[in-house]
Scaffold this motif. Structure first.
Motif, PDB file in Angstrom:
ATOM      1  N   VAL A   1     -11.669   1.843  -5.964  1.00 43.84           N
ATOM      2  CA  VAL A   1     -12.009   0.854  -4.934  1.00 43.84           C
ATOM      3  C   VAL A   1     -13.154   0.014  -5.478  1.00 43.84           C
ATOM      4  CG1 VAL A   1     -12.807   0.489  -2.573  1.00 43.84           C
ATOM      5  CG2 VAL A   1     -11.297   2.425  -3.092  1.00 43.84           C
TER       6      VAL A   1
ATOM      7  N   ARG B   1      -5.736  -4.938  -0.503  1.00 45.13           N
ATOM      8  CA  ARG B   1      -7.054  -5.526  -0.358  1.00 45.13           C
ATOM      9  C   ARG B   1      -7.482  -5.390   1.088  1.00 45.13           C
ATOM     10  NH1 ARG B   1     -10.661  -8.344  -2.984  1.00 45.13           N
ATOM     11  NH2 ARG B   1     -11.884  -9.936  -1.950  1.00 45.13           N
TER      12      ARG B   1
ATOM     13  N   TYR C   1     -12.530  -5.736  -0.350  1.00 37.66           N
ATOM     14  CA  TYR C   1     -12.484  -4.681  -1.352  1.00 37.66           C
ATOM     15  C   TYR C   1     -11.047  -4.554  -1.853  1.00 37.66           C
ATOM     16  CZ  TYR C   1     -16.884  -3.156   0.817  1.00 37.66           C
ATOM     17  OH  TYR C   1     -18.155  -3.091   1.319  1.00 37.66           O
ATOM     18  N   ASP C   2     -10.885  -4.274  -3.143  1.00 37.38           N
ATOM     19  CA  ASP C   2      -9.575  -3.995  -3.724  1.00 37.38           C
ATOM     20  C   ASP C   2      -9.437  -2.491  -3.880  1.00 37.38           C
ATOM     21  OD1 ASP C   2      -8.651  -6.688  -4.158  1.00 37.38           O
ATOM     22  OD2 ASP C   2     -10.155  -6.825  -5.742  1.00 37.38           O
ATOM     23  N   ALA C   3      -8.279  -1.955  -3.507  1.00 38.90           N
ATOM     24  CA  ALA C   3      -8.015  -0.526  -3.633  1.00 38.90           C
ATOM     25  C   ALA C   3      -6.750  -0.316  -4.445  1.00 38.90           C
ATOM     26  CB  ALA C   3      -7.864   0.097  -2.254  1.00 38.90           C
TER      27      ALA C   3
ATOM     28  N   LEU D   1      -1.895   4.289   0.652  1.00 40.95           N
ATOM     29  CA  LEU D   1      -3.296   4.026   0.980  1.00 40.95           C
ATOM     30  C   LEU D   1      -3.359   3.870   2.499  1.00 40.95           C
ATOM     31  CD1 LEU D   1      -4.212   1.475  -1.811  1.00 40.95           C
ATOM     32  CD2 LEU D   1      -4.968   3.850  -1.627  1.00 40.95           C
TER      33      LEU D   1
ATOM     34  N   THR E   1       0.793  -1.213   0.000  1.00 39.77           N
ATOM     35  CA  THR E   1       0.000   0.000   0.000  1.00 39.77           C
ATOM     36  C   THR E   1       0.833   1.275   0.000  1.00 39.77           C
ATOM     37  OG1 THR E   1      -0.204  -0.082   2.373  1.00 39.77           O
ATOM     38  CG2 THR E   1      -1.940  -1.138   1.091  1.00 39.77           C
TER      39      THR E   1
ATOM     40  N   LEU F   1     -10.674   4.423   3.690  1.00 42.91           N
ATOM     41  CA  LEU F   1      -9.443   4.366   2.903  1.00 42.91           C
ATOM     42  C   LEU F   1      -9.154   5.770   2.405  1.00 42.91           C
ATOM     43  CD1 LEU F   1     -10.083   1.260   0.626  1.00 42.91           C
ATOM     44  CD2 LEU F   1      -8.562   1.410   2.583  1.00 42.91           C
TER      45      LEU F   1
ATOM     46  N   SER G   1      -1.414  -0.513  -4.161  1.00 39.60           N
ATOM     47  CA  SER G   1      -2.648  -1.293  -4.165  1.00 39.60           C
ATOM     48  C   SER G   1      -2.692  -2.185  -2.940  1.00 39.60           C
ATOM     49  CB  SER G   1      -2.776  -2.117  -5.440  1.00 39.60           C
ATOM     50  OG  SER G   1      -1.735  -3.062  -5.518  1.00 39.60           O
TER      51      SER G   1
END
Length: 128
Positions: A70, A123, A105-107, A41, A30, A52, A121
């Motif tokens: 997201v 999760r 959730y994926d960011a 993130l 992240t 987030l 990135s």
């Protein structure tokens, strides 16, 4: 409390969130690698939800574009635009608040500065 580098702040936040049942799953990808411009993130718990926040850090005054995405659990949030950061500064680019429970959730955060792409990135797991 001493100031923590972004990667240490994230690690501390993940430990705290892990203790409360929410954390990024998988590798802690992240924060972008050290460099003149970095993305991050940030994850924080807000009641029964998780927030987030997309951040950009710069050693020198910088301008660029960002895309913050997201997705998961019926969610597809996209934020983006231009940003400016003062020398040695941090800029909050966007924030997303997610409800707890269910699947993850994926960011993804992408910065484009002077033609160079910097990405972060992660999760966020379910069951907050």
């Amino acid at each position: 409390m001493p100031l923590l580098r972004p990667c240490h702040r994230l690690a501390a936040a993940l430990v705290l969130l892990g203790a409360t049942g929410a954390a990024f799953a998988g590798p802690a990808g992240t924060i972008s690698s050290e460099g003149p411009v970095r993305c991050e993130l940030d994850v924080s718990r807000r009641g029964g939800s998780v927030e987030l926040t997309a951040l950009a850090h710069a050693e020198k005054a910088t301008r660029g574009e960002y895309a913050f995405h997201v997705s998961g659990r019926g969610t597809d949030i996209r934020q983006g635009g231009s940003f400016t950061i003062a020398s040695g500064g941090t800029e909050q680019l966007g924030t997303v608040t997610l409800s707890g429970g269910g699947s993850g959730y994926d960011a993804d955060l992408t910065l484009v500065v002077s033609g160079k792409t910097i990405s972060c990135s992660g999760r966020v797991g379910g069951g907050f």
